[in-house]
Write a protein that holds these residues in place. Structure first.
Motif, PDB file in Angstrom:
ATOM      1  N   THR A  21      86.506 -98.151 -27.928  1.00  0.00           N
ATOM      2  CA  THR A  21      87.394 -98.358 -29.227  1.00  0.00           C
ATOM      3  C   THR A  21      87.818 -97.285 -29.662  1.00  0.00           C
ATOM      4  O   THR A  21      89.094 -97.134 -30.069  1.00  0.00           O
ATOM      5  CB  THR A  21      86.888 -99.687 -30.176  1.00  0.00           C
ATOM      6  OG1 THR A  21      85.989-100.567 -29.304  1.00  0.00           O
ATOM      7  CG2 THR A  21      87.724 -99.983 -31.323  1.00  0.00           C
ATOM      8  N   ALA A  22      87.147 -96.357 -30.300  1.00  0.00           N
ATOM      9  CA  ALA A  22      87.467 -95.437 -30.740  1.00  0.00           C
ATOM     10  C   ALA A  22      88.343 -94.213 -30.079  1.00  0.00           C
ATOM     11  O   ALA A  22      89.196 -93.799 -30.424  1.00  0.00           O
ATOM     12  CB  ALA A  22      86.273 -94.172 -31.173  1.00  0.00           C
ATOM     13  N   LEU A  23      87.975 -94.402 -28.511  1.00  0.00           N
ATOM     14  CA  LEU A  23      89.015 -93.636 -27.892  1.00  0.00           C
ATOM     15  C   LEU A  23      90.341 -94.085 -27.736  1.00  0.00           C
ATOM     16  O   LEU A  23      91.390 -93.383 -27.907  1.00  0.00           O
ATOM     17  CB  LEU A  23      88.408 -93.638 -26.182  1.00  0.00           C
ATOM     18  CG  LEU A  23      87.152 -92.691 -25.998  1.00  0.00           C
ATOM     19  CD1 LEU A  23      86.937 -93.086 -24.585  1.00  0.00           C
ATOM     20  CD2 LEU A  23      87.580 -91.256 -25.982  1.00  0.00           C
ATOM     21  N   CYS A  24      90.361 -95.402 -27.658  1.00  0.00           N
ATOM     22  CA  CYS A  24      91.837 -96.223 -27.680  1.00  0.00           C
ATOM     23  C   CYS A  24      92.491 -95.726 -29.020  1.00  0.00           C
ATOM     24  O   CYS A  24      93.742 -95.827 -28.835  1.00  0.00           O
ATOM     25  CB  CYS A  24      91.647 -97.633 -27.718  1.00  0.00           C
ATOM     26  SG  CYS A  24      91.131 -98.241 -25.822  1.00  0.00           S
ATOM     27  N   ILE A  25      91.689 -95.734 -30.080  1.00  0.00           N
ATOM     28  CA  ILE A  25      92.384 -95.610 -31.627  1.00  0.00           C
ATOM     29  C   ILE A  25      92.845 -94.007 -31.526  1.00  0.00           C
ATOM     30  O   ILE A  25      94.026 -93.864 -32.097  1.00  0.00           O
ATOM     31  CB  ILE A  25      91.351 -95.896 -32.499  1.00  0.00           C
ATOM     32  CG1 ILE A  25      91.238 -97.431 -32.644  1.00  0.00           C
ATOM     33  CG2 ILE A  25      91.961 -95.232 -33.881  1.00  0.00           C
ATOM     34  CD1 ILE A  25      89.894 -97.562 -33.610  1.00  0.00           C
ATOM     35  N   ILE A  26      91.919 -93.225 -31.080  1.00  0.00           N
ATOM     36  CA  ILE A  26      92.371 -91.675 -31.019  1.00  0.00           C
ATOM     37  C   ILE A  26      93.521 -91.343 -30.223  1.00  0.00           C
ATOM     38  O   ILE A  26      94.660 -90.938 -30.431  1.00  0.00           O
ATOM     39  CB  ILE A  26      91.315 -90.860 -30.566  1.00  0.00           C
ATOM     40  CG1 ILE A  26      90.014 -90.802 -31.578  1.00  0.00           C
ATOM     41  CG2 ILE A  26      91.830 -89.516 -30.352  1.00  0.00           C
ATOM     42  CD1 ILE A  26      88.751 -90.328 -30.990  1.00  0.00           C
ATOM     43  N   ARG A  27      93.725 -92.236 -28.975  1.00  0.00           N
ATOM     44  CA  ARG A  27      94.774 -91.931 -28.220  1.00  0.00           C
ATOM     45  C   ARG A  27      96.407 -92.681 -28.813  1.00  0.00           C
ATOM     46  O   ARG A  27      97.098 -91.851 -28.653  1.00  0.00           O
ATOM     47  CB  ARG A  27      94.633 -92.546 -26.682  1.00  0.00           C
ATOM     48  CG  ARG A  27      93.748 -91.897 -25.939  1.00  0.00           C
ATOM     49  CD  ARG A  27      93.636 -92.454 -24.507  1.00  0.00           C
ATOM     50  NE  ARG A  27      92.355 -92.058 -23.734  1.00  0.00           N
ATOM     51  CZ  ARG A  27      91.206 -92.826 -23.542  1.00  0.00           C
ATOM     52  NH1 ARG A  27      91.276 -94.069 -23.769  1.00  0.00           N
ATOM     53  NH2 ARG A  27      90.234 -92.201 -22.812  1.00  0.00           N
ATOM     54  N   ALA A  40      85.512 -94.718 -37.421  1.00  0.00           N
ATOM     55  CA  ALA A  40      84.302 -95.414 -37.024  1.00  0.00           C
ATOM     56  C   ALA A  40      84.154 -96.772 -37.565  1.00  0.00           C
ATOM     57  O   ALA A  40      83.842 -98.038 -37.228  1.00  0.00           O
ATOM     58  CB  ALA A  40      82.994 -94.868 -37.982  1.00  0.00           C
ATOM     59  N   ARG A  41      84.864 -97.109 -39.011  1.00  0.00           N
ATOM     60  CA  ARG A  41      85.081 -98.358 -39.452  1.00  0.00           C
ATOM     61  C   ARG A  41      85.854 -99.329 -38.433  1.00  0.00           C
ATOM     62  O   ARG A  41      85.506-100.521 -38.268  1.00  0.00           O
ATOM     63  CB  ARG A  41      85.485 -98.321 -40.611  1.00  0.00           C
ATOM     64  CG  ARG A  41      85.557 -99.432 -41.675  1.00  0.00           C
ATOM     65  CD  ARG A  41      85.949 -99.579 -43.043  1.00  0.00           C
ATOM     66  NE  ARG A  41      85.674 -98.192 -43.719  1.00  0.00           N
ATOM     67  CZ  ARG A  41      86.711 -97.435 -44.154  1.00  0.00           C
ATOM     68  NH1 ARG A  41      88.092 -97.904 -44.005  1.00  0.00           N
ATOM     69  NH2 ARG A  41      86.551 -96.320 -44.709  1.00  0.00           N
ATOM     70  N   GLN A  42      86.971 -98.719 -38.106  1.00  0.00           N
ATOM     71  CA  GLN A  42      87.856 -99.437 -37.357  1.00  0.00           C
ATOM     72  C   GLN A  42      87.245 -99.697 -35.758  1.00  0.00           C
ATOM     73  O   GLN A  42      87.436-100.965 -35.257  1.00  0.00           O
ATOM     74  CB  GLN A  42      89.072 -98.618 -36.886  1.00  0.00           C
ATOM     75  CG  GLN A  42      90.000 -98.568 -38.065  1.00  0.00           C
ATOM     76  CD  GLN A  42      91.200 -97.479 -37.658  1.00  0.00           C
ATOM     77  OE1 GLN A  42      90.903 -96.350 -37.341  1.00  0.00           O
ATOM     78  NE2 GLN A  42      92.555 -97.856 -38.008  1.00  0.00           N
ATOM     79  N   ALA A  43      86.091 -98.902 -35.444  1.00  0.00           N
ATOM     80  CA  ALA A  43      85.375 -99.138 -34.096  1.00  0.00           C
ATOM     81  C   ALA A  43      84.216 -99.868 -34.283  1.00  0.00           C
ATOM     82  O   ALA A  43      83.818-100.479 -33.418  1.00  0.00           O
ATOM     83  CB  ALA A  43      84.929 -97.782 -33.445  1.00  0.00           C
ATOM     84  N   GLY A  44      83.937-100.431 -35.704  1.00  0.00           N
ATOM     85  CA  GLY A  44      82.841-101.305 -35.942  1.00  0.00           C
ATOM     86  C   GLY A  44      81.750-100.663 -36.122  1.00  0.00           C
ATOM     87  O   GLY A  44      80.606-101.568 -35.844  1.00  0.00           O
ATOM     88  N   THR A  45      81.487 -99.658 -36.356  1.00  0.00           N
ATOM     89  CA  THR A  45      80.115 -99.008 -36.768  1.00  0.00           C
ATOM     90  C   THR A  45      80.114 -98.030 -37.809  1.00  0.00           C
ATOM     91  O   THR A  45      81.150 -97.855 -38.534  1.00  0.00           O
ATOM     92  CB  THR A  45      79.932 -98.139 -35.282  1.00  0.00           C
ATOM     93  OG1 THR A  45      78.513 -97.690 -35.326  1.00  0.00           O
ATOM     94  CG2 THR A  45      80.681 -96.990 -35.043  1.00  0.00           C
ATOM     95  N   ASN A  46      79.178 -97.073 -38.046  1.00  0.00           N
ATOM     96  CA  ASN A  46      79.230 -96.139 -39.016  1.00  0.00           C
ATOM     97  C   ASN A  46      79.527 -94.710 -38.462  1.00  0.00           C
ATOM     98  O   ASN A  46      79.366 -94.468 -37.288  1.00  0.00           O
ATOM     99  CB  ASN A  46      78.012 -96.323 -39.977  1.00  0.00           C
ATOM    100  CG  ASN A  46      76.678 -95.953 -39.016  1.00  0.00           C
ATOM    101  OD1 ASN A  46      76.807 -94.740 -38.545  1.00  0.00           O
ATOM    102  ND2 ASN A  46      75.941 -96.573 -39.010  1.00  0.00           N
ATOM    103  N   GLU A  47      79.889 -93.736 -39.327  1.00  0.00           N
ATOM    104  CA  GLU A  47      80.277 -92.535 -38.942  1.00  0.00           C
ATOM    105  C   GLU A  47      79.076 -91.696 -38.100  1.00  0.00           C
ATOM    106  O   GLU A  47      79.419 -91.147 -36.977  1.00  0.00           O
ATOM    107  CB  GLU A  47      80.560 -91.728 -40.346  1.00  0.00           C
ATOM    108  CG  GLU A  47      81.018 -90.215 -39.957  1.00  0.00           C
ATOM    109  CD  GLU A  47      81.544 -89.540 -40.927  1.00  0.00           C
ATOM    110  OE1 GLU A  47      81.611 -88.203 -40.851  1.00  0.00           O
ATOM    111  OE2 GLU A  47      81.301 -90.217 -42.158  1.00  0.00           O
ATOM    112  N   CYS A  48      77.838 -91.961 -38.524  1.00  0.00           N
ATOM    113  CA  CYS A  48      76.653 -91.053 -37.907  1.00  0.00           C
ATOM    114  C   CYS A  48      76.624 -91.646 -36.468  1.00  0.00           C
ATOM    115  O   CYS A  48      76.361 -90.883 -35.630  1.00  0.00           O
ATOM    116  CB  CYS A  48      75.441 -91.500 -38.949  1.00  0.00           C
ATOM    117  SG  CYS A  48      74.161 -90.259 -38.166  1.00  0.00           S
TER     118      CYS A  48
END
Length: 121
Positions: A21-27, A40-48
């Protein structure tokens, strides 16, 4: 022992989904500032967790991945278009033209202007 591996599988699959999910958002948003906490929030998790899982799965940090993607895009735009270099900097997510030029030179070993010059002629 097998039961322990099975218990961890769903969590690992979830971590893969976070990273995907993070990869898709970054691209999708490569021309915008990437704020890892928001990512992280958009991907459904926390930063760490996202930072840790991204590095584990991709073998590169989020920052390094974003840099790599931006520098590849910038080089492609420089060599395949006639866009102004300052417009390419903005398109690749840089607010500062000087910051873009410095980063590009450090990453590629030549300036954006040099990337435009024909070689071997």
């Amino acid at each position: 022992m097998e039961n322990q591996a099975t218990n961890h599988a769903p969590a690992f699959i979830q971590h893969i989904l976070f990273v995907e999910t993070a990869l898709c958002i970054i691209r999708r948003d490569i021309g915008s500032p990437i704020i890892i906490k928001q990512l992280a929030r958009q991907a459904g998790t926390n930063e760490c967790t996202l930072k840790r899982m991204f590095k584990q799965i991709m073998n590169i940090s989020i920052y390094q991945y974003v840099l790599q993607l931006r520098m590849h895009k910038a080089n492609q735009l420089l060599t395949n278009t006639q866009y102004k270099i300052k417009d390419i900097a903005i398109e690749c997510g840089y607010e500062s033209f000087a910051g873009f030029v410095t980063t590009f030179r450090r990453y590629h070993g030549f300036t954006p202007g040099e990337a435009r010059r024909p070689t071997g002629l």
